[in-house]
Motif scaffolding. Structure first.
Motif, mmCIF file in Angstrom:
data_model
loop_
_atom_site.group_PDB
_atom_site.id
_atom_site.type_symbol
_atom_site.label_atom_id
_atom_site.label_comp_id
_atom_site.label_asym_id
_atom_site.label_seq_id
_atom_site.Cartn_x
_atom_site.Cartn_y
_atom_site.Cartn_z
ATOM 1 N N TYR A 160 0.882 -1.293 0.119
ATOM 2 C CA TYR A 160 -0.209 -0.028 -0.119
ATOM 3 C C TYR A 160 0.880 1.497 -0.301
ATOM 4 O O TYR A 160 2.007 1.320 0.527
ATOM 5 N N LEU A 172 -8.034 1.515 -4.993
ATOM 6 C CA LEU A 172 -7.067 0.929 -5.635
ATOM 7 C C LEU A 172 -6.510 0.894 -6.570
ATOM 8 O O LEU A 172 -6.664 1.491 -7.538
ATOM 9 N N VAL A 183 -3.295 -0.841 -2.792
ATOM 10 C CA VAL A 183 -4.164 -0.395 -1.892
ATOM 11 C C VAL A 183 -3.917 1.306 -1.873
ATOM 12 O O VAL A 183 -2.355 1.179 -1.374
ATOM 13 N N ALA A 276 -5.239 -0.996 4.758
ATOM 14 C CA ALA A 276 -5.362 -1.776 3.807
ATOM 15 C C ALA A 276 -5.453 -2.792 3.041
ATOM 16 O O ALA A 276 -5.781 -3.237 2.563
ATOM 17 N N ARG A 280 -8.497 -4.113 1.135
ATOM 18 C CA ARG A 280 -7.871 -5.569 0.211
ATOM 19 C C ARG A 280 -9.289 -6.558 0.214
ATOM 20 O O ARG A 280 -10.032 -7.346 -0.892
ATOM 21 N N SER A 285 -13.190 -0.855 -2.428
ATOM 22 C CA SER A 285 -12.719 0.186 -3.093
ATOM 23 C C SER A 285 -13.553 0.011 -4.353
ATOM 24 O O SER A 285 -14.224 -1.243 -5.577
#
Length: 293
Positions: A160, A172, A183, A276, A280, A285
């Motif tokens: 990230y 992202l 990220v 992050a 994920r 996102s």
């Protein structure tokens, strides 16, 4: 009615928390342009201004975070780790995260891919030697990066970044030819203590105006930024610097800000690494963005 229902588009943070706060500090020490061009060695005043961060302010900040039971991320140039290893080791020992921040606070956008790789490789060696860790986060020292940076970072194991400004939620970033996205946890200049509290004697401009903002005004600005982020269920991170806001009078601003956040309830305090990973894992996102070129 649950708080998150007030804004159906807001992310749902862990355990139903309304918003996310990822406190982050740039422990720059005396690195930066003056160190890169060598002029700092002729300027003891400027060197000590920077070294105050890891030497004196850091412990005060760590104590404050312990008292309030809040985790934080420290982005640290590897040169600072080499020269203040015990102080930097305390960051890890107290349960906080350390991320990459260049070797001597290089401007990544001025380096080609090989130059950036050399900085990342040297930094990784330093973190392993002195701290026994391999960071997964990165914040660009220069506030920008070049077209090769995202690939260089991902090749170095960075998962990230907290470098860009493209949203007030994580998002992202995709690099051509790379299967996994990175990220991005965007910061905001409004939450940078340099903007309000840093003082520079030279240049003396504007000569007739104060160059350190009112502490009351500064705290009010930071609270308002948090209040808006919390209301909308967003993610707020900071660009604070121990050498700027870790001083005896100024740390009270951070204490008051964190106390204000706690008082609102429904805040997930997390390291950037945990934010992050959660983002994920939950595929929260919006549409992925291309890495800036």
């Amino acid at each position: 009615m649950p708080a998150t229902d007030l804004n159906p588009g807001a992310p749902r943070w862990p355990e139903g928390q309304r918003s996310c706060v990822a406190l982050a500090f740039d422990l720059d020490g005396p690195t930066g342009d003056a160190m890169l061009d060598g002029s700092i060695w002729n300027n003891p005043s400027y060197f000590t201004l920077g070294s105050y961060g890891p030497w004196r302010a850091l412990e005060r900040l760590l104590d404050m975070l312990d008292e309030r039971k809040v985790p934080a991320t420290f982005f640290v140039p590897a040169w600072v780790v080499e020269n203040w290893p015990e102080q930097c080791a305390a960051i890890v020992a107290r349960g906080h995260e350390i991320g990459y921040h260049g070797y001597k606070h290089e401007a990544f956008w001025t380096l080609d891919a090989d130059g950036q790789r050399a900085v990342m490789e040297r930094s990784a060696q330093v973190f392993d030697k002195y701290l026994g860790i391999r960071p997964v986060g990165f914040r660009t020292p220069s506030g920008d990066w070049g077209p090769d940076t995202i690939r260089v970072l991902m090749e170095a194991g960075v998962r990230y970044s907290s470098s860009m400004r493209g949203d007030d939620r994580p998002y992202l970033l995709h690099a051509p030819g790379m299967a996994e996205p990175m990220v991005e946890i965007p910061g905001r200049w409004e939450m940078d203590d340099y903007a309000s509290l840093a003082y520079h004697r030279n240049p003396n401009f504007p000569a007739s105006l104060d160059r350190i903002a009112s502490y009351d005004t500064t705290l009010d600005n930071w609270r308002r930024e948090f209040d808006g982020s919390h209301r909308d269920g967003l993610c707020l991170t900071t660009l604070f610097h121990p050498k700027v806001s870790g001083k005896p009078g100024r740390i009270a601003l951070l204490e008051s800000l964190i106390d204000h956040m706690h008082a609102q309830g429904g805040v997930w305090f997390a390291t950037c690494r945990d934010v992050a990973q959660w983002w994920r894992d939950n595929s929260a996102s919006p549409t992925p963005q291309e890495a800036p070129r």
